[in-house]
Design a protein around this motif. Structure first.
Motif, PDB file in Angstrom:
ATOM      1  N   VAL A 141       0.822  -1.214   0.000  1.00 46.62           N
ATOM      2  CA  VAL A 141       0.000   0.000   0.000  1.00 46.62           C
ATOM      3  C   VAL A 141       0.856   1.264   0.000  1.00 46.62           C
ATOM      4  CG1 VAL A 141      -1.989  -1.134   1.047  1.00 46.62           C
ATOM      5  CG2 VAL A 141      -0.347   0.030   2.515  1.00 46.62           C
ATOM      6  N   HIS A 142       2.095   1.178   0.488  1.00 42.56           N
ATOM      7  CA  HIS A 142       2.999   2.332   0.346  1.00 42.56           C
ATOM      8  C   HIS A 142       3.129   2.689  -1.129  1.00 42.56           C
ATOM      9  CE1 HIS A 142       4.667   3.741   4.092  1.00 42.56           C
ATOM     10  NE2 HIS A 142       4.868   2.503   4.530  1.00 42.56           N
ATOM     11  N   VAL A 143       3.361   1.684  -1.963  1.00 44.34           N
ATOM     12  CA  VAL A 143       3.498   1.903  -3.400  1.00 44.34           C
ATOM     13  C   VAL A 143       2.167   2.364  -3.993  1.00 44.34           C
ATOM     14  CG1 VAL A 143       4.007   0.808  -5.623  1.00 44.34           C
ATOM     15  CG2 VAL A 143       5.354   0.209  -3.597  1.00 44.34           C
ATOM     16  N   ALA A 144       1.083   1.693  -3.606  1.00 43.18           N
ATOM     17  CA  ALA A 144      -0.231   1.987  -4.174  1.00 43.18           C
ATOM     18  C   ALA A 144      -0.700   3.394  -3.836  1.00 43.18           C
ATOM     19  CB  ALA A 144      -1.245   0.963  -3.675  1.00 43.18           C
ATOM     20  N   VAL A 145      -0.488   3.827  -2.601  1.00 41.60           N
ATOM     21  CA  VAL A 145      -0.922   5.165  -2.183  1.00 41.60           C
ATOM     22  C   VAL A 145      -0.148   6.232  -2.959  1.00 41.60           C
ATOM     23  CG1 VAL A 145      -0.832   6.802  -0.256  1.00 41.60           C
ATOM     24  CG2 VAL A 145      -1.801   4.525   0.086  1.00 41.60           C
ATOM     25  N   ARG A 146       1.146   6.024  -3.152  1.00 37.35           N
ATOM     26  CA  ARG A 146       1.922   6.981  -3.951  1.00 37.35           C
ATOM     27  C   ARG A 146       1.442   6.978  -5.403  1.00 37.35           C
ATOM     28  NH1 ARG A 146       6.513   5.004  -0.914  1.00 37.35           N
ATOM     29  NH2 ARG A 146       7.075   6.554   0.657  1.00 37.35           N
ATOM     30  N   ALA A 147       1.043   5.801  -5.891  1.00 34.18           N
ATOM     31  CA  ALA A 147       0.612   5.692  -7.292  1.00 34.18           C
ATOM     32  C   ALA A 147      -0.649   6.493  -7.574  1.00 34.18           C
ATOM     33  CB  ALA A 147       0.394   4.225  -7.649  1.00 34.18           C
ATOM     34  N   ILE A 148      -1.458   6.749  -6.538  1.00 28.91           N
ATOM     35  CA  ILE A 148      -2.658   7.569  -6.757  1.00 28.91           C
ATOM     36  C   ILE A 148      -2.419   9.020  -6.339  1.00 28.91           C
ATOM     37  CG2 ILE A 148      -4.212   5.590  -6.551  1.00 28.91           C
ATOM     38  CD1 ILE A 148      -4.938   6.608  -3.717  1.00 28.91           C
ATOM     39  N   GLY A 149      -1.147   9.358  -6.109  1.00 25.00           N
ATOM     40  CA  GLY A 149      -0.789  10.749  -5.866  1.00 25.00           C
ATOM     41  C   GLY A 149      -0.986  11.239  -4.456  1.00 25.00           C
ATOM     42  N   LYS A 150      -1.077  10.341  -3.472  1.00 22.57           N
ATOM     43  CA  LYS A 150      -1.277  10.738  -2.088  1.00 22.57           C
ATOM     44  C   LYS A 150       0.051  10.776  -1.332  1.00 22.57           C
ATOM     45  CE  LYS A 150      -5.789  10.852  -2.501  1.00 22.57           C
ATOM     46  NZ  LYS A 150      -6.544  12.117  -2.425  1.00 22.57           N
ATOM     47  N   THR A 151       0.154  11.694  -0.385  1.00 19.57           N
ATOM     48  CA  THR A 151       1.333  11.807   0.474  1.00 19.57           C
ATOM     49  C   THR A 151       0.926  11.526   1.905  1.00 19.57           C
ATOM     50  OG1 THR A 151       2.272  13.517  -0.971  1.00 19.57           O
ATOM     51  CG2 THR A 151       3.178  13.335   1.252  1.00 19.57           C
ATOM     52  N   VAL A 152       1.694  10.671   2.581  1.00 21.84           N
ATOM     53  CA  VAL A 152       1.361  10.286   3.957  1.00 21.84           C
ATOM     54  C   VAL A 152       2.579  10.470   4.854  1.00 21.84           C
ATOM     55  CG1 VAL A 152      -0.424   8.652   3.271  1.00 21.84           C
ATOM     56  CG2 VAL A 152       1.943   7.883   3.474  1.00 21.84           C
ATOM     57  N   ALA A 153       2.318  10.505   6.160  1.00 27.93           N
ATOM     58  CA  ALA A 153       3.396  10.771   7.118  1.00 27.93           C
ATOM     59  C   ALA A 153       3.816   9.550   7.915  1.00 27.93           C
ATOM     60  CB  ALA A 153       2.948  11.879   8.085  1.00 27.93           C
ATOM     61  N   SER A 154       3.023   8.472   7.877  1.00 26.14           N
ATOM     62  CA  SER A 154       3.345   7.310   8.705  1.00 26.14           C
ATOM     63  C   SER A 154       2.748   6.050   8.098  1.00 26.14           C
ATOM     64  CB  SER A 154       2.798   7.497  10.124  1.00 26.14           C
ATOM     65  OG  SER A 154       1.375   7.516  10.109  1.00 26.14           O
ATOM     66  N   ASP A 155       3.196   4.902   8.600  1.00 22.80           N
ATOM     67  CA  ASP A 155       2.639   3.625   8.149  1.00 22.80           C
ATOM     68  C   ASP A 155       1.151   3.554   8.442  1.00 22.80           C
ATOM     69  OD1 ASP A 155       5.121   2.842   7.307  1.00 22.80           O
ATOM     70  OD2 ASP A 155       5.534   1.548   9.023  1.00 22.80           O
ATOM     71  N   LYS A 156       0.758   4.013   9.618  1.00 26.23           N
ATOM     72  CA  LYS A 156      -0.650   3.940  10.002  1.00 26.23           C
ATOM     73  C   LYS A 156      -1.520   4.792   9.074  1.00 26.23           C
ATOM     74  CE  LYS A 156       0.181   5.225  14.224  1.00 26.23           C
ATOM     75  NZ  LYS A 156      -0.078   5.658  15.612  1.00 26.23           N
ATOM     76  N   GLU A 157      -1.021   5.967   8.732  1.00 34.16           N
ATOM     77  CA  GLU A 157      -1.775   6.825   7.822  1.00 34.16           C
ATOM     78  C   GLU A 157      -1.825   6.205   6.424  1.00 34.16           C
ATOM     79  OE1 GLU A 157      -1.998  11.451   6.237  1.00 34.16           O
ATOM     80  OE2 GLU A 157      -0.220  10.760   7.336  1.00 34.16           O
ATOM     81  N   THR A 158      -0.757   5.527   6.051  1.00 38.37           N
ATOM     82  CA  THR A 158      -0.733   4.864   4.743  1.00 38.37           C
ATOM     83  C   THR A 158      -1.848   3.835   4.633  1.00 38.37           C
ATOM     84  OG1 THR A 158       1.664   5.141   4.542  1.00 38.37           O
ATOM     85  CG2 THR A 158       0.662   3.445   3.185  1.00 38.37           C
ATOM     86  N   MET A 159      -2.003   3.007   5.665  1.00 41.63           N
ATOM     87  CA  MET A 159      -3.065   2.008   5.662  1.00 41.63           C
ATOM     88  C   MET A 159      -4.436   2.686   5.626  1.00 41.63           C
ATOM     89  SD  MET A 159      -1.602  -0.970   5.582  1.00 41.63           S
ATOM     90  CE  MET A 159      -2.884  -2.147   6.051  1.00 41.63           C
ATOM     91  N   TYR A 160      -4.583   3.746   6.393  1.00 43.45           N
ATOM     92  CA  TYR A 160      -5.858   4.460   6.445  1.00 43.45           C
ATOM     93  C   TYR A 160      -6.223   5.048   5.076  1.00 43.45           C
ATOM     94  CZ  TYR A 160      -9.277   8.091   7.533  1.00 43.45           C
ATOM     95  OH  TYR A 160     -10.391   8.886   7.539  1.00 43.45           O
ATOM     96  N   ILE A 161      -5.267   5.713   4.425  1.00 47.77           N
ATOM     97  CA  ILE A 161      -5.519   6.317   3.124  1.00 47.77           C
ATOM     98  C   ILE A 161      -5.831   5.243   2.086  1.00 47.77           C
ATOM     99  CG2 ILE A 161      -4.460   7.611   1.233  1.00 47.77           C
ATOM    100  CD1 ILE A 161      -5.322   9.322   3.593  1.00 47.77           C
ATOM    101  N   ALA A 162      -5.136   4.104   2.185  1.00 44.28           N
ATOM    102  CA  ALA A 162      -5.387   3.003   1.240  1.00 44.28           C
ATOM    103  C   ALA A 162      -6.814   2.491   1.370  1.00 44.28           C
ATOM    104  CB  ALA A 162      -4.395   1.871   1.485  1.00 44.28           C
TER     105      ALA A 162
END
Length: 444
Positions: A152-173
């Protein structure tokens, strides 16, 4: 099986599956060959009839939950099948494989290897297009099965989102519909990624990039939001405070992602110092960098033991495995080299994965050994003789005779020792996933 030369980026099947196909991490460095049922090509993409014919040969696609995403990937030309007429949607995907798929699906420009490792250009393309940062992965082992969090780190960046932590990455995904929960809505950030899951996420990335709004799993989103705001350990894992194991006092904290069964498992017989006791006065236990090293070493060792393939294995397998073991056990290296030859003659294929948990480290003062608890799973995919099928001293003595093709899971305590006076501990010479106290069963 027919060997075919790589004709283009789109014509590369990169997944491991059964004894009838190239699998395991050792095949990943062989850039020039692959084994496919049908090379993905422009003909397939442009011919609905041919696509239907290809899909019809995959006996394990129809009715699969990811059928639609799999068909999309085949039509895109980024993946194909295998000579035995199967697609293997539930096989694991490595870090290198997922980056290659994502880069290929998004159409980013990829350079040449210039004699280097095959995945180098895809990693370079991913970094150049802000899909990947080195901090995303705890180690640079590209043959390691990709975790859901890494994916999801890769996937979230692929949709143009910026996150600050692993937890936020999962949430945004979850919030954007890239992923949903696994079993009862669990986020399972350390869980491995299957072929079907990878293709589904890539399909969703493309839909979001094209402006589509995806359905969101409300229950999983609530869990992700809770996790984002919850107290976590050094590694960003959520600490739980309810439904605790009976022996919770033996640990400095209890993590959300592990069941009570893992905590309550009877320790290895020589352990006399709990994790909680170590957290109060043990210098090594209280340094994250030390625990990171022990975790990495344990996972690297069993990453070898649980991933062998008779078609690709060589003495490099033994050398790499032994580099993570206590170096005083020279006979162990010799035994590993003999095992390599046995794997070839016995046509052994094993796939599996281990996650070592740093908060579950214990100590045996009697033997001067630390032990780290691991969660593992494995499948014996191919072998002629069962005897000695895995490089493990106690597997043959286990009450279960493990069946070919069945996935097993469990927990074990792995000894960590060194013959030097430092904290660069290695896996002990006598280590086993099937030792005293271990839990092993058919995977749920």
């Amino acid at each position: 099986m027919k060997k075919v030369l790589l004709a283009s980026t789109a014509a590369f099947t990169i997944f491991s599956a059964s004894a009838l196909q190239v699998s395991s991490v050792y095949a990943l460095e062989k850039e020039s060959t692959t084994y496919t049922l049908l090379d993905a090509s422009d003909k397939v993409k442009d011919s609905p009839t041919q696509l239907i014919e290809v899909v019809a040969t995959f006996k394990d696609i129809k009715g699969h939950w990811a059928e639609s995403s799999i068909l999309t990937a085949i039509k895109q030309g980024i993946v194909s099948g295998y000579p035995d007429g199967l697609f293997y949607p539930d096989d694991k995907v490595t870090r290198a494989e997922f980056l290659k798929l994502t880069v290929g699906s998004l159409g980013f420009e990829v350079g040449t290897t210039n004699g280097g490792i095959w995945y180098g250009p895809y990693v370079g393309a991913a970094k150049a297009n802000n899909l990947y940062n080195e901090s995303d992965f705890p180690s640079s082992d590209w043959s390691k099965p990709m975790t859901r969090l890494e994916m999801v780190h890769v996937a979230v960046r692929a949709i143009g989102k910026t996150v600050a932590s692993d937890k936020e990455t999962m949430y945004i995904a979850v919030k954007n519909g890239l992923i949903s929960g696994v079993g009862n809505g669990r986020l399972d950030p350390d869980g491995t990624t299957t072929r079907a899951q990878a293709l589904t996420v890539i399909d969703r990335i493309n839909k979001i990039r094209s402006g589509e709004t995806l359905k969101v799993d409300a229950a999983t989103l609530a869990d992700a939001e809770k996790a984002m705001n919850a107290k976590t350990d050094f590694w960003g894992h959520v600490i739980r405070t309810t439904d605790l194991p009976n022996n919770a006092k033996n640990y400095p904290y209890i993590l959300e992602e592990y069941p009570n069964e893992m905590y309550e498992m009877k320790p290895y017989q020589s352990i006399d110092t709990t994790s909680m006791q170590l957290s109060k006065n043990d210098i090594a236990y209280n340094y994250k960098s030390t625990l990171d090293l022990w975790k990495k070493t344990t996972e690297a060792y069993y990453g070898q033991i649980l991933n062998v393939d008779y078609r690709t294995i060589d003495e490099k397998w033994a050398t790499k495995a032994f580099s993570n073991a206590n170096q005083s056990s020279r006979s162990m290296l010799a035994a590993m080299k003999r095992y390599v030859q046995y794997v070839k003659s016995n046509k052994i294929v094993i796939t599996g994965n281990v996650v070592a948990e740093p908060s579950m480290v214990m100590l045996s003062k009697r033997f001067g050994e630390y032990y780290i608890r691991v969660k593992f799973e494995f499948t014996l995919k191919s072998f002629n003789k069962y005897e000695g099928v895995m490089f493990d001293p106690f597997m043959g003595d286990h009450s279960i005779k493990f069946k070919k093709g069945t996935r097993y899971e469990g927990y074990a305590d792995i000894p960590l020792t060194t013959n030097a006076n430092d904290l660069d501990l290695k896996v002990g010479g006598i280590t086993s996933l099937f030792n005293f106290g271990s839990i092993v069963r058919v995977a749920k």
